[in-house]
Design a protein around this motif. Structure first.
Motif, mmCIF file in Angstrom:
data_model
loop_
_atom_site.group_PDB
_atom_site.id
_atom_site.type_symbol
_atom_site.label_atom_id
_atom_site.label_comp_id
_atom_site.label_asym_id
_atom_site.label_seq_id
_atom_site.Cartn_x
_atom_site.Cartn_y
_atom_site.Cartn_z
ATOM 1 N N ILE A 1 0.859 -1.185 0.000
ATOM 2 C CA ILE A 1 0.000 0.000 0.000
ATOM 3 C C ILE A 1 0.892 1.232 0.000
ATOM 4 C CG2 ILE A 1 -1.629 1.353 1.375
ATOM 5 C CD1 ILE A 1 -2.864 -1.276 2.280
ATOM 6 N N ARG A 2 0.704 2.071 -0.999
ATOM 7 C CA ARG A 2 1.480 3.311 -1.117
ATOM 8 C C ARG A 2 0.554 4.499 -0.876
ATOM 9 N NH1 ARG A 2 6.408 2.017 -2.726
ATOM 10 N NH2 ARG A 2 6.686 -0.034 -3.701
ATOM 11 N N LEU A 3 0.965 5.354 0.038
ATOM 12 C CA LEU A 3 0.145 6.505 0.424
ATOM 13 C C LEU A 3 0.896 7.793 0.162
ATOM 14 C CD1 LEU A 3 -1.067 5.058 3.843
ATOM 15 C CD2 LEU A 3 -2.372 5.132 1.706
ATOM 16 N N ASN A 4 0.205 8.750 -0.436
ATOM 17 C CA ASN A 4 0.791 10.056 -0.706
ATOM 18 C C ASN A 4 1.151 10.717 0.622
ATOM 19 O OD1 ASN A 4 1.194 12.843 -1.364
ATOM 20 N ND2 ASN A 4 0.022 12.553 -3.239
ATOM 21 N N TRP A 5 2.426 11.029 0.813
ATOM 22 C CA TRP A 5 2.867 11.552 2.107
ATOM 23 C C TRP A 5 2.214 12.884 2.449
ATOM 24 C CZ3 TRP A 5 5.125 16.273 2.838
ATOM 25 C CH2 TRP A 5 5.681 16.909 1.719
ATOM 26 N N ARG A 6 1.699 13.601 1.433
ATOM 27 C CA ARG A 6 1.074 14.905 1.703
ATOM 28 C C ARG A 6 -0.257 14.780 2.437
ATOM 29 N NH1 ARG A 6 3.276 15.105 -3.328
ATOM 30 N NH2 ARG A 6 5.022 16.545 -3.618
ATOM 31 N N LEU A 7 -0.744 13.562 2.584
ATOM 32 C CA LEU A 7 -1.924 13.352 3.428
ATOM 33 C C LEU A 7 -1.667 13.796 4.861
ATOM 34 C CD1 LEU A 7 -3.154 9.855 2.191
ATOM 35 C CD2 LEU A 7 -4.534 11.947 2.231
ATOM 36 N N ILE A 8 -0.393 13.893 5.262
ATOM 37 C CA ILE A 8 -0.079 14.312 6.626
ATOM 38 C C ILE A 8 -0.577 15.727 6.904
ATOM 39 C CG2 ILE A 8 2.206 15.333 6.173
ATOM 40 C CD1 ILE A 8 1.142 13.111 9.177
ATOM 41 N N HIS A 9 -0.884 16.500 5.851
ATOM 42 C CA HIS A 9 -1.434 17.841 6.046
ATOM 43 C C HIS A 9 -2.906 17.797 6.464
ATOM 44 C CE1 HIS A 9 2.143 19.713 4.479
ATOM 45 N NE2 HIS A 9 2.018 19.135 3.303
ATOM 46 N N TYR A 10 -3.584 16.673 6.246
ATOM 47 C CA TYR A 10 -5.036 16.609 6.377
ATOM 48 C C TYR A 10 -5.482 16.004 7.704
ATOM 49 C CZ TYR A 10 -5.261 17.821 1.453
ATOM 50 O OH TYR A 10 -5.131 18.489 0.260
ATOM 51 N N PRO A 11 -6.743 16.277 8.089
ATOM 52 C CA PRO A 11 -7.272 15.692 9.328
ATOM 53 C C PRO A 11 -7.236 14.168 9.292
ATOM 54 C CG PRO A 11 -8.697 17.469 8.560
ATOM 55 C CD PRO A 11 -7.689 17.237 7.473
ATOM 56 N N GLN A 12 -7.204 13.573 10.460
ATOM 57 C CA GLN A 12 -7.026 12.125 10.573
ATOM 58 C C GLN A 12 -8.105 11.346 9.821
ATOM 59 O OE1 GLN A 12 -6.071 10.516 14.504
ATOM 60 N NE2 GLN A 12 -7.460 8.806 14.162
#
Length: 236
Positions: A167-178
């Motif tokens: 599973i590959r997740l865009n690291w920029r999701l860290i900007h968004y709410p949980q």
């Protein structure tokens, strides 16, 4: 002048045979043949004015909603982390990047041209740890089998899952709410069972994360390549 609006542009004269238009970060670029007359060029531009005005409006709207991370490294600049605005500041010592989750502060070393790269690396470190923890929590007791979590940096997608159960997740999701991060993770976890977007797939997503629809709809309108700064999009 397009419908009463002054539109600056950069003109590039080349060996090409036709006039081309490009809406770039720096604005409108027009590429035209070397020997084209100003009158003919103006006629061609006016013929494209509705398209140009729409594209320029869309670009201006996008600039109000998103920014590149390197544009957010001024002292005192807010940077969203896990859906909350963190203030960015510089200091001499220690000369390392620190993200203080309790005080919502980001510290960068003073006088370094590598500030964006250093901040990116630290955010990615936080992202991997956060994504792994959330994935383990969502997958708990779901009988999904083994899988691995990796970071990615695509411009047009939030996540992916392959037949190797990676599973590959865009690291920029860290900007968004949980909850938004959990939705993307649940989406990719569901692909461990259904490598499609069938009704059974969406039923699996809902089992993993009830009420996922709002996060799905919101993320579909966001830009996976940039930092969200739209004041109408509440992050806190």
């Amino acid at each position: 002048m397009l419908d009463g609006t002054v539109v600056p542009y950069m003109l590039q004269l080349t060996q090409r045979r036709s006039v081309g238009f490009l809406i770039a970060e720096e604005g409108l670029i027009i590429r035209a043949p070397l020997r084209i007359s100003p009158l003919m060029l103006d006629e061609i531009i006016q013929g494209k004015k509705q398209w140009l005005l729409k594209k320029l409006y869309d670009r201006e709207h996008q600039q109000k909603r998103w920014a590149r991370l390197e544009q957010r490294v001024e002292d005192g600049e807010p940077v969203p982390v896990l859906g909350q605005h963190f203030e960015l500041h510089y200091r001499d010592k220690p000369r390392k990047v620190e993200i203080n989750l309790h005080e919502r502060l980001i510290w960068l070393p003073t006088d370094t041209p590598k500030a964006p790269a250093l901040l990116t690396k630290q955010l990615q470190h936080l992202a991997l740890a956060t994504f792994q923890q959330l994935a383990d929590s969502l997958a708990n007791n779901q009988k999904l089998g083994e899988f691995t979590i990796h970071l990615s940096s695509p411009k047009h997608r939030w996540g992916s899952c392959n037949s190797r159960r990676e599973i590959r997740l865009n690291w920029r999701l860290i900007h968004y709410p949980q909850h938004f991060i959990e939705y993307v993770i649940a989406h990719e976890l569901a692909h461990l069972v259904h490598m499609n977007h069938s009704a059974n797939f969406w039923a699996t997503v809902e089992r993993l994360l009830p009420n996922y629809q709002a996060a799905h709809k919101t993320l579909a309108g966001m830009n996976p390549a940039m930092v969200p700064i739209d004041p109408q999009f509440s992050l806190s």
